[in-house]
Design an enzyme around this catalytic site. Structure first.
Site, PDB file in Angstrom:
ATOM      1  N   GLU A   1      -2.589   7.526  -4.803  1.00  0.00           N
ATOM      2  CA  GLU A   1      -2.977   6.896  -6.060  1.00  0.00           C
ATOM      3  C   GLU A   1      -4.462   7.024  -6.384  1.00  0.00           C
ATOM      4  O   GLU A   1      -4.870   6.888  -7.543  1.00  0.00           O
ATOM      5  CB  GLU A   1      -2.593   5.413  -6.054  1.00  0.00           C
ATOM      6  CG  GLU A   1      -3.425   4.548  -5.107  1.00  0.00           C
ATOM      7  CD  GLU A   1      -3.059   3.066  -5.187  1.00  0.00           C
ATOM      8  OE1 GLU A   1      -1.858   2.750  -5.156  1.00  0.00           O
ATOM      9  OE2 GLU A   1      -3.990   2.239  -5.275  1.00  0.00           O
TER      10      GLU A   1
ATOM     11  N   ARG B   1       0.871  -1.181   0.000  1.00  0.00           N
ATOM     12  CA  ARG B   1       0.000   0.000   0.000  1.00  0.00           C
ATOM     13  C   ARG B   1       0.905   1.226   0.000  1.00  0.00           C
ATOM     14  O   ARG B   1       1.931   1.260   0.708  1.00  0.00           O
ATOM     15  CB  ARG B   1      -0.903   0.028   1.242  1.00  0.00           C
ATOM     16  CG  ARG B   1      -2.081  -0.938   1.183  1.00  0.00           C
ATOM     17  CD  ARG B   1      -3.112  -0.565   0.101  1.00  0.00           C
ATOM     18  NE  ARG B   1      -4.216  -1.523   0.026  1.00  0.00           N
ATOM     19  CZ  ARG B   1      -4.253  -2.598  -0.767  1.00  0.00           C
ATOM     20  NH1 ARG B   1      -3.239  -2.870  -1.566  1.00  0.00           N
ATOM     21  NH2 ARG B   1      -5.299  -3.390  -0.776  1.00  0.00           N
TER      22      ARG B   1
ATOM     23  N   HIS C   1      -0.912  -0.081  -9.750  1.00  0.00           N
ATOM     24  CA  HIS C   1      -1.643  -1.034  -8.906  1.00  0.00           C
ATOM     25  C   HIS C   1      -2.163  -2.210  -9.747  1.00  0.00           C
ATOM     26  O   HIS C   1      -3.361  -2.517  -9.758  1.00  0.00           O
ATOM     27  CB  HIS C   1      -2.790  -0.330  -8.174  1.00  0.00           C
ATOM     28  CG  HIS C   1      -3.138  -1.021  -6.862  1.00  0.00           C
ATOM     29  ND1 HIS C   1      -3.404  -0.346  -5.706  1.00  0.00           N
ATOM     30  CD2 HIS C   1      -3.244  -2.347  -6.548  1.00  0.00           C
ATOM     31  CE1 HIS C   1      -3.676  -1.202  -4.736  1.00  0.00           C
ATOM     32  NE2 HIS C   1      -3.576  -2.435  -5.226  1.00  0.00           N
TER      33      HIS C   1
HETATM   34  P1  NAI Z   1      -1.340 -11.462   4.849  1.00  0.00           P
HETATM   35  O1  NAI Z   1      -2.339 -10.994   5.834  1.00  0.00           O
HETATM   36  O2  NAI Z   1      -1.316 -12.903   4.444  1.00  0.00           O
HETATM   37  O3  NAI Z   1       0.135 -11.098   5.352  1.00  0.00           O
HETATM   38  C1  NAI Z   1       0.482  -9.862   5.893  1.00  0.00           C
HETATM   39  C2  NAI Z   1       1.601 -10.103   6.867  1.00  0.00           C
HETATM   40  O4  NAI Z   1       2.093  -8.845   7.331  1.00  0.00           O
HETATM   41  C3  NAI Z   1       1.140 -10.905   8.101  1.00  0.00           C
HETATM   42  O5  NAI Z   1       1.897 -12.065   8.206  1.00  0.00           O
HETATM   43  C4  NAI Z   1       1.407  -9.942   9.262  1.00  0.00           C
HETATM   44  O6  NAI Z   1       1.900 -10.614  10.381  1.00  0.00           O
HETATM   45  C5  NAI Z   1       2.467  -9.033   8.670  1.00  0.00           C
HETATM   46  N1  NAI Z   1       2.557  -7.743   9.356  1.00  0.00           N
HETATM   47  C6  NAI Z   1       1.578  -7.053   9.991  1.00  0.00           C
HETATM   48  N2  NAI Z   1       2.083  -5.927  10.556  1.00  0.00           N
HETATM   49  C7  NAI Z   1       3.406  -5.915  10.277  1.00  0.00           C
HETATM   50  C8  NAI Z   1       4.474  -5.036  10.581  1.00  0.00           C
HETATM   51  N3  NAI Z   1       4.265  -3.936  11.304  1.00  0.00           N
HETATM   52  N4  NAI Z   1       5.720  -5.345  10.140  1.00  0.00           N
HETATM   53  C9  NAI Z   1       5.930  -6.445   9.424  1.00  0.00           C
HETATM   54  N5  NAI Z   1       4.949  -7.332   9.102  1.00  0.00           N
HETATM   55  C10 NAI Z   1       3.708  -7.067   9.512  1.00  0.00           C
HETATM   56  O7  NAI Z   1      -1.530 -10.519   3.559  1.00  0.00           O
HETATM   57  P2  NAI Z   1      -1.060 -10.800   2.065  1.00  0.00           P
HETATM   58  O8  NAI Z   1      -2.133 -11.488   1.319  1.00  0.00           O
HETATM   59  O9  NAI Z   1       0.292 -11.393   2.065  1.00  0.00           O
HETATM   60  O10 NAI Z   1      -0.997  -9.295   1.494  1.00  0.00           O
HETATM   61  C11 NAI Z   1      -0.049  -8.364   1.975  1.00  0.00           C
HETATM   62  C12 NAI Z   1      -0.446  -6.988   1.487  1.00  0.00           C
HETATM   63  O11 NAI Z   1      -0.291  -6.933   0.065  1.00  0.00           O
HETATM   64  C13 NAI Z   1      -1.924  -6.630   1.696  1.00  0.00           C
HETATM   65  O12 NAI Z   1      -2.135  -6.098   2.988  1.00  0.00           O
HETATM   66  C14 NAI Z   1      -2.179  -5.604   0.644  1.00  0.00           C
HETATM   67  O13 NAI Z   1      -1.954  -4.314   1.184  1.00  0.00           O
HETATM   68  C15 NAI Z   1      -1.127  -5.897  -0.425  1.00  0.00           C
HETATM   69  N6  NAI Z   1      -1.732  -6.337  -1.687  1.00  0.00           N
HETATM   70  C16 NAI Z   1      -1.412  -5.627  -2.824  1.00  0.00           C
HETATM   71  C17 NAI Z   1      -1.948  -5.997  -4.036  1.00  0.00           C
HETATM   72  C18 NAI Z   1      -1.586  -5.282  -5.307  1.00  0.00           C
HETATM   73  O14 NAI Z   1      -2.230  -5.513  -6.353  1.00  0.00           O
HETATM   74  N7  NAI Z   1      -0.576  -4.437  -5.330  1.00  0.00           N
HETATM   75  C19 NAI Z   1      -2.906  -7.115  -4.133  1.00  0.00           C
HETATM   76  C20 NAI Z   1      -3.114  -7.818  -2.880  1.00  0.00           C
HETATM   77  C21 NAI Z   1      -2.563  -7.420  -1.703  1.00  0.00           C
END
Ligand code: NAI
Length: 341
Positions: free
Chosen positions: A263, A234, A295
């Site tokens: 964005e 993000r 994005h």
């Molecule tokens: P997820 O929920 O499986 O993993 C997120 C991880 O971040 C969790 O393991 C959590 O423990 C960790 N986390 C939380 N706070 C943290 C911190 N302060 N420092 C380090 N790690 C921390 O989510 P997923 O599916 O892996 O997605 C991650 C992110 O990717 C989403 O939140 C979303 O913002 C972004 N995303 C972007 C997309 C795009 O098209 N550019 C599409 C899908 C997701």
């Protein structure tokens, strides 16, 4: 159930219509972004379906509730754009798509790295002009380099596997250890250690109060000089102005972005005939060592199929028992625990 679907492009309509077997929900597609001005388009709908740049603050949620809307079906994994306490207070259910294709985002992250490292964006333009000189296109072997991953959930773990395949040493920083990453040989370290040791830093955690501007001027100063930073999570996790300063001084070697703080006023539409009014964004585009995509990391046919199917399942479950299949609860924002290691 009647559903007002906001921020739709032709591809959204195609995949959502396909997943809406037997037309069981009445999907009303709107191209407009959801905000206080467009919320009225949800009149008569029991649910709204929203994407990442739709506005779901307390004011908009209140308007939607007043129109009879009882559920918000997010077509995204991230839910940072929803005022969850306000939704809870109004009794509005919120559903999301917790996972569709982590591969889509992880692979796009790798694409940004390879593009920046081997200067593919510059090489393609040069060859089109009949310029086959190699000066300025020098890259480095990924093999043997250190990659730091912040957040090792579904996407971060998938990205760790890809980078391990390149022969990189992978470091991670996250609130909890992912056993799949441990099995790959990933080493969890404190954030300053990760920043100091990594040739490439990639962000894969959600945007929360704790991660807003996680990469700010001090964090950039703590990175290896000339390192690469990639953000496909993000936009607001990187302080863009600080990143521009670090690019100008050479502290930051290259920057790959699929997301940008501001964005919402730019992405997902064709502005090629218009003047870009965002000077910070325009400055970013002037750097030869910056690549920005709009994005699109999620944008594969597999991911769109998954998003559409889970979105429809959330609507089905809400209609059947008043709860989306993948509900987002207010605890998810307030429990942004500080990360350890
Ligand atoms: P997820 O929920 O499986 O993993 C997120 C991880 O971040 C969790 O393991 C959590 O423990 C960790 N986390 C939380 N706070 C943290 C911190 N302060 N420092 C380090 N790690 C921390 O989510 P997923 O599916 O892996 O997605 C991650 C992110 O990717 C989403 O939140 C979303 O913002 C972004 N995303 C972007 C997309 C795009 O098209 N550019 C599409 C899908 C997701």
């Amino acid at each position: 159930m009647r559903v007002a679907v906001f921020s739709t492009r032709p591809y959204d309509r195609e995949f959502l219509t396909r997943a809406n077997h037997a037309g069981r929900h009445d999907l009303v597609f709107h191209e407009a972004r959801l905000d206080a001005g467009t919320a009225i388009a949800a009149q008569g709908a029991q649910a709204v379906c929203a994407f990442v740049n739709d506005r779901l603050d307390a004011d908009v949620l209140k308007r939607l509730h007043g129109l009879g809307v009882r559920m918000v079906a997010l077509r995204s994994a991230g839910f940072n754009h929803v005022d969850l306490p306000a939704a809870a207070a109004l009794g509005l259910a919120v559903g999301r798509v917790p996972e569709y294709s982590p591969y889509a985002v992880a692979e796009h992250t790798a694409a940004l790295i390879l593009t920046l490292n081997r200067k593919i964006h510059r090489a393609v333009a040069r060859v089109r002009e009949g310029n086959f000189a190699l000066e300025g296109l020098l890259g480095f072997d990924l093999h043997g380099r250190t990659v730091g991953i912040i957040g090792t959930g579904k996407i971060g773990a998938c990205f760790a596997r890809i980078m391990s395949g390149f022969g990189c040493t992978v470091l991670a920083h996250a609130p909890e250890v992912n056993p799949d990453c441990i099995a790959l040989g990933v080493r969890y370290v404190a954030l300053p250690d990760l920043l100091a040791a990594s040739d490439i830093v990639s962000l894969h955690c959600p945007l929360t109060p704790a991660t807003r501007h996680l990469i700010d001027a001090p964090a950039l100063a703590g990175m290896k000089r000339g390192a690469m930073l990639i953000n496909t999570s993000r936009g607001a996790m990187v302080d863009t102005r600080a990143a521009i300063g670090a690019l100008k001084s050479g502290q930051l070697g290259s920057l790959g972005l699929d997301v940008y703080e501001e964005e919402a006023d730019l992405f997902f539409r064709d502005l090629s005939d218009e003047v870009i009014r965002d000077d910070v964004f325009a400055r970013l585009l002037t750097f030869p060592n910056v690549v920005v995509t709009g994005h699109q990391a999620f944008f594969t046919a597999d991911a769109l199929t998954g998003i559409a199917e889970v979105t429809l399942a959330n609507l089905d479950h809400f209609e059947a028992d008043g709860r989306p299949l993948h509900a987002v609860s207010v605890e998810r924002v307030v429990s942004a625990a500080p990360p350890a290691g």
